[in-house]
Design a protein around this motif. Structure first.
Motif, PDB file in Angstrom:
ATOM      1  N   VAL A 198       2.775 -55.100  40.071  1.00 40.15           N
ATOM      2  CA  VAL A 198       1.670 -54.165  39.877  1.00 40.15           C
ATOM      3  C   VAL A 198       0.379 -54.946  39.684  1.00 40.15           C
ATOM      4  CG1 VAL A 198       2.895 -52.107  39.111  1.00 40.15           C
ATOM      5  CG2 VAL A 198       2.438 -53.946  37.476  1.00 40.15           C
TER       6      VAL A 198
ATOM      7  N   GLY B 297      -4.816 -48.800  40.113  1.00 37.37           N
ATOM      8  CA  GLY B 297      -4.171 -47.691  40.811  1.00 37.37           C
ATOM      9  C   GLY B 297      -3.818 -48.061  42.229  1.00 37.37           C
TER      10      GLY B 297
ATOM     11  N   GLN C  93      -1.142 -48.464  43.710  1.00 37.02           N
ATOM     12  CA  GLN C  93      -0.177 -49.535  43.868  1.00 37.02           C
ATOM     13  C   GLN C  93       1.015 -49.085  44.708  1.00 37.02           C
ATOM     14  OE1 GLN C  93      -0.779 -52.737  42.517  1.00 37.02           O
ATOM     15  NE2 GLN C  93       0.724 -53.061  44.106  1.00 37.02           N
TER      16      GLN C  93
ATOM     17  N   ASP D 146       5.314 -42.289  41.384  1.00 38.53           N
ATOM     18  CA  ASP D 146       4.733 -43.462  42.041  1.00 38.53           C
ATOM     19  C   ASP D 146       3.454 -43.876  41.318  1.00 38.53           C
ATOM     20  OD1 ASP D 146       3.041 -41.488  43.073  1.00 38.53           O
ATOM     21  OD2 ASP D 146       2.864 -42.453  45.024  1.00 38.53           O
ATOM     22  N   VAL D 147       3.182 -45.161  41.340  1.00 40.22           N
ATOM     23  CA  VAL D 147       2.074 -45.708  40.558  1.00 40.22           C
ATOM     24  C   VAL D 147       0.790 -45.575  41.381  1.00 40.22           C
ATOM     25  CG1 VAL D 147       1.242 -47.658  39.208  1.00 40.22           C
ATOM     26  CG2 VAL D 147       3.697 -47.277  39.453  1.00 40.22           C
TER      27      VAL D 147
ATOM     28  N   LEU E  17      -0.468 -47.688  36.212  1.00 35.23           N
ATOM     29  CA  LEU E  17       0.724 -47.639  35.370  1.00 35.23           C
ATOM     30  C   LEU E  17       0.455 -46.924  34.044  1.00 35.23           C
ATOM     31  CD1 LEU E  17       3.606 -48.640  35.767  1.00 35.23           C
ATOM     32  CD2 LEU E  17       2.965 -50.800  34.707  1.00 35.23           C
TER      33      LEU E  17
ATOM     34  N   ALA F 216       7.630 -46.242  39.393  1.00 37.25           N
ATOM     35  CA  ALA F 216       8.040 -46.406  38.001  1.00 37.25           C
ATOM     36  C   ALA F 216       9.154 -45.388  37.777  1.00 37.25           C
ATOM     37  CB  ALA F 216       6.875 -46.152  37.060  1.00 37.25           C
TER      38      ALA F 216
ATOM     39  N   VAL G 107       9.941 -50.779  36.855  1.00 38.47           N
ATOM     40  CA  VAL G 107       8.927 -50.675  37.896  1.00 38.47           C
ATOM     41  C   VAL G 107       9.345 -51.571  39.065  1.00 38.47           C
ATOM     42  CG1 VAL G 107       7.391 -52.535  37.080  1.00 38.47           C
ATOM     43  CG2 VAL G 107       6.424 -50.600  38.337  1.00 38.47           C
TER      44      VAL G 107
ATOM     45  N   ASP H  99       0.317 -43.233  34.832  1.00 41.59           N
ATOM     46  CA  ASP H  99       1.516 -42.649  35.427  1.00 41.59           C
ATOM     47  C   ASP H  99       2.701 -42.668  34.468  1.00 41.59           C
ATOM     48  OD1 ASP H  99       0.434 -41.778  37.894  1.00 41.59           O
ATOM     49  OD2 ASP H  99       0.350 -43.850  38.569  1.00 41.59           O
TER      50      ASP H  99
END
Lengths: 319, 319
Positions: A164, A258, A260, A218-219, A223, A264, A160, A226
């Motif tokens: 995050v 979320g 973020q 993409d986050v 996480l 990832a 990642v 996703d």
């Protein structure tokens, strides 16, 4: 309606011609794009609704314009694509609509400048309801090189970018009454991560150009959600190491927070050195946070020596 | 949010793969398209807002889905492009949101089937306000052959397809209490023209393939506004012959009624025979309604031997 025509004329004056990619920009029935030979076209759209995704008393129209474009640029980053063009559909409340749209476009154009993206179209309407912004971005990626969600394989590492949880932490600060203009230091940073995220376009491009990633996402949902998308699409499980998370706040914020807009991605273990070198080069933290293995419903998190299912908590914005 | 994931999964099951144009459809961070060699890509977006562009007590979700796609297909028609792919962003009220979205997509998929368009992406959100639908369509047209608004020249004829004013007439009928399901004959036809317009894609394609038009626009804002757009972009004036208008209702409805989604186009006078032949072939009325001449601010209408300025009345939906 004459107001609408004037607004289009104003956007048209402000839209800078960027590249040979755009044959015809704003002002016709459609924009006309000239795809680059050997490249595929990526397209994505993201809808932001006032009081669901943002509150105008917590942000500014400029930051909102930035965010609207940024979230779609983040989709291009996740595909490894070069962003080229954008379109925006705005439904604005009648009261103060022109000033609002102008400031929103200030934020859009400022970010579009930085990424050499041309605004080529869109639509506008009055609405009796909340402000709605639909952001559409078009990009290009070398044929067959796009970073799909479905490429993760048994034995791949999970990586990642950045940290995050900062966006979720920023949102919590906003909910507690802190405001961006008054915040300082790491609090300001967290609020900014939420209100005006930075899309990881250069990272996505480098991963494609150097062939380092097997899959990416993409986050945006968080996480925990996703990473599950990667597993579902790739047909493989994962074990996330909770202690490895480059987190800003709590483990929960890191796993479930979320919006973020970090990437990832999965990579073969032998790409590890090249990925660390890339992190130094781009000045973007890249952290190995897990390993793909097992069946696709084995999405696990390891914490204190115990593995437990990683539930997709998703991201319900103002829950 | 889990509801959103399920909805995306359902749309994904229903989205039919159409052509080699779509390398990757729904379900990743972005759709990946493979542009056809020798073709440019056209992209357009249209925003429909409840109580501004439509009322749910006057239409059905299925007809609304049809219209949302149709208005963007009409932009492709006006460029002479082949529609290929579509994306939809929906902001739906929480109450009944799944059923509403499903019926809306019934209408979208029915029309997409007819035009071989693939649904490749989109976004959804709950909203505390009115239903909002943003419809994005991607098409292709032979490089340099697109029908721009800027190609009309002194001496060109002005043509319009179909009849104009029927959509405005249908809207007036709806406002007077008539409903689609109860209406018959020409009234039903007029209401249908408003609620579920038919995009002129085959006409746009034929005009490009046969090289018959010098410029084109779709009549979405109303003939008086859209003809002015042609004049502004082309730098030439026009004289519209009010008596020639293939009108459904009054001259005012014909000139000012919006959302008609017919094509207005310009052509050299020597293309006249070929255009009449095309009309017979496609079974679409094509009528010469004026002549381009003079300076671009001379947008005139001739009626009873007198020429007067044709004011762009535009189209304020529920005025």
């Amino acid at each position: 309606v004459s107001g609408e025509f004037e607004r289009i004329a104003e956007i048209r004056r402000r839209a800078v011609r960027r590249s040979a990619f755009v044959a015809l920009g704003l002002g016709d029935d459609a924009a006309v794009l000239r795809p680059t030979d050997g490249y595929a076209t990526c397209i994505s759209t993201d809808l932001l609704v006032e009081s669901v995704h943002f509150r105008l008393d917590w942000t500014t129209p400029e930051l909102l314009g930035h965010k609207a474009l940024a979230v779609s640029l983040s989709d291009m980053a996740a595909m490894g694509a070069i962003p080229r063009a954008a379109l925006f559909s705005l439904a604005t409340p009648r009261e103060g609509s022109d000033a609002l749209a102008r400031r929103l476009y200030d934020g859009i154009f400022a970010l579009a400048d930085r990424f050499q993206v041309e605004v080529v179209g869109g639509d506008t309407s009055i609405t009796p309801g909340p402000l709605v912004v639909d952001s559409i971005v078009v990009g290009e990626v070398e044929h067959g090189r796009e970073l799909r969600r479905s490429g993760s394989r048994d034995g791949d590492d999970l990586w990642v970018s950045g940290v995050v949880g900062s966006s979720a932490h920023g949102l919590a600060l906003l909910a507690s009454g802190r405001r961006y203009e008054d915040a300082e230091g790491s609090e300001r940073e967290a609020i900014r991560a939420h209100l005006a995220p930075e899309p990881r376009v250069s990272l996505g491009r480098a991963l494609v150009e150097r062939g380092l990633a097997t899959a990416a996402i993409d986050v945006s949902d968080g996480l925990s959600s996703d990473v599950r998308h990667l597993c579902d699409e790739s047909g493989v499980g994962v074990v996330v190491d909770a202690t490895a998370l480059p987190s800003f706040g709590t483990v929960d914020e890191a796993l479930d927070g979320g919006e973020q807009y970090e990437l990832a991605f999965s990579a073969r273990p032998d790409a590890s050195d090249a990925i660390h070198a890339l992190a130094r080069e781009l000045s973007i933290p890249l952290t190995r946070i897990g390993r793909f293995e097992g069946a696709s419903d084995d999405v696990l998190v390891e914490f204190g020596g115990t593995r437990s299912p990683l539930h997709p908590r998703g991201w319900d914005h103002f829950r």
